[in-house]
Design a protein around this motif. Structure first.
Motif, PDB file in Angstrom:
ATOM      1  N   LYS A   1       4.879  -0.953   3.222  1.00 15.29           N
ATOM      2  CA  LYS A   1       3.774  -1.294   4.111  1.00 15.29           C
ATOM      3  C   LYS A   1       2.802  -2.144   3.304  1.00 15.29           C
ATOM      4  N   MET A   2       2.186  -3.101   3.964  1.00 16.19           N
ATOM      5  CA  MET A   2       1.291  -4.017   3.253  1.00 16.19           C
ATOM      6  C   MET A   2       0.041  -4.292   4.054  1.00 16.19           C
ATOM      7  N   ASN A   3      -0.926  -4.840   3.341  1.00 21.23           N
ATOM      8  CA  ASN A   3      -2.074  -5.503   3.932  1.00 21.23           C
ATOM      9  C   ASN A   3      -1.922  -6.970   3.566  1.00 21.23           C
TER      10      ASN A   3
ATOM     11  N   SER B   1       4.584  -3.823   8.219  1.00 27.08           N
ATOM     12  CA  SER B   1       5.826  -3.851   7.454  1.00 27.08           C
ATOM     13  C   SER B   1       5.955  -5.143   6.643  1.00 27.08           C
ATOM     14  N   PHE B   2       6.226  -4.991   5.360  1.00 29.76           N
ATOM     15  CA  PHE B   2       6.434  -6.145   4.486  1.00 29.76           C
ATOM     16  C   PHE B   2       7.641  -6.959   4.935  1.00 29.76           C
ATOM     17  N   THR B   3       8.753  -6.284   5.207  1.00 28.53           N
ATOM     18  CA  THR B   3       9.991  -6.992   5.522  1.00 28.53           C
ATOM     19  C   THR B   3      10.013  -7.592   6.921  1.00 28.53           C
ATOM     20  N   ASP B   4       9.023  -7.291   7.739  1.00 27.94           N
ATOM     21  CA  ASP B   4       8.901  -8.002   9.014  1.00 27.94           C
ATOM     22  C   ASP B   4       8.427  -9.435   8.788  1.00 27.94           C
ATOM     23  N   HIS B   5       7.881  -9.714   7.595  1.00 28.57           N
ATOM     24  CA  HIS B   5       7.320 -11.035   7.308  1.00 28.57           C
ATOM     25  C   HIS B   5       7.926 -11.712   6.084  1.00 28.57           C
TER      26      HIS B   5
ATOM     27  N   ILE C   1       0.801  -1.219   0.000  1.00 29.64           N
ATOM     28  CA  ILE C   1       0.000   0.000   0.000  1.00 29.64           C
ATOM     29  C   ILE C   1       0.836   1.272   0.000  1.00 29.64           C
ATOM     30  N   SER C   2       2.101   1.193   0.392  1.00 24.06           N
ATOM     31  CA  SER C   2       2.957   2.378   0.389  1.00 24.06           C
ATOM     32  C   SER C   2       4.409   1.955   0.532  1.00 24.06           C
ATOM     33  N   GLY C   3       5.293   2.928   0.320  1.00 28.06           N
ATOM     34  CA  GLY C   3       6.714   2.707   0.518  1.00 28.06           C
ATOM     35  C   GLY C   3       7.510   2.787  -0.759  1.00 28.06           C
ATOM     36  N   SER C   4       8.815   2.587  -0.595  1.00 24.17           N
ATOM     37  CA  SER C   4       9.729   2.579  -1.736  1.00 24.17           C
ATOM     38  C   SER C   4      11.055   1.968  -1.316  1.00 24.17           C
TER      39      SER C   4
END
Length: 146
Positions: free
Chosen positions: A115-117, A128-132, A107-110
């Motif tokens: 950031k994700m859903n 956070s995408f990179t947390d997962h 949903i956002s970032g670069s």
């Protein structure tokens, strides 16, 4: 994906359920609601068997119809779509293979900080995408065009 309203429903009348294998279906429902189709749920996408691929029930066709609106998933550059305010569906590979095993909505970032859903993770909104997941495991990036 695992919501009690639809998680136990069969994907396209198969032995697979939305809870077990409906991440792409649920991600697309999120995209639809983002673009104003507030009545779209995983149930409404799943109820049209033409939306689901015959070769594997967890996969959707690139073109689907829900709430009377057709959408197409098309390959795209990640950072430019997010910079334009457009969420993207991203397929990640758990096993490092070429085919995505799981789909989420960025949903956002670069630059790798996104950031994700995530439809599978409890409370998986705006996390956070990179947390997962690892950015290096992204195998598919699709913007959704109506």
């Amino acid at each position: 994906q695992r919501d009690s309203q639809w998680g136990n429903l069969a994907l396209n009348n198969t032995q697979f359920t939305i809870a077990s294998d409906g991440c792409l279906l649920t991600s697309m429902a999120m995209i639809y609601t983002h673009y104003g189709h507030k009545n779209v749920t995983p149930i409404s996408i799943n109820s049209n068997s033409n939306n689901l691929a015959s070769y594997y029930p967890a996969y959707l066709q690139k073109t689907i119809i829900a709430d009377g609106a057709a959408s197409n998933r098309v390959g795209s550059a990640l950072d430019s779509e997010l910079a334009s305010g457009h969420p993207v569906v991203v397929g990640v590979s758990y096993d490092r293979g070429p085919i995505p095993d799981h789909f989420v909505v960025l949903i956002s970032g670069s630059g790798g900080n996104y950031k994700m859903n995530d439809p599978f993770v409890p409370n998986g909104h705006n996390i956070s995408f990179t947390d997962h997941y690892s950015v290096s495991r992204i195998r598919e990036i699709d913007k959704v065009v109506f």
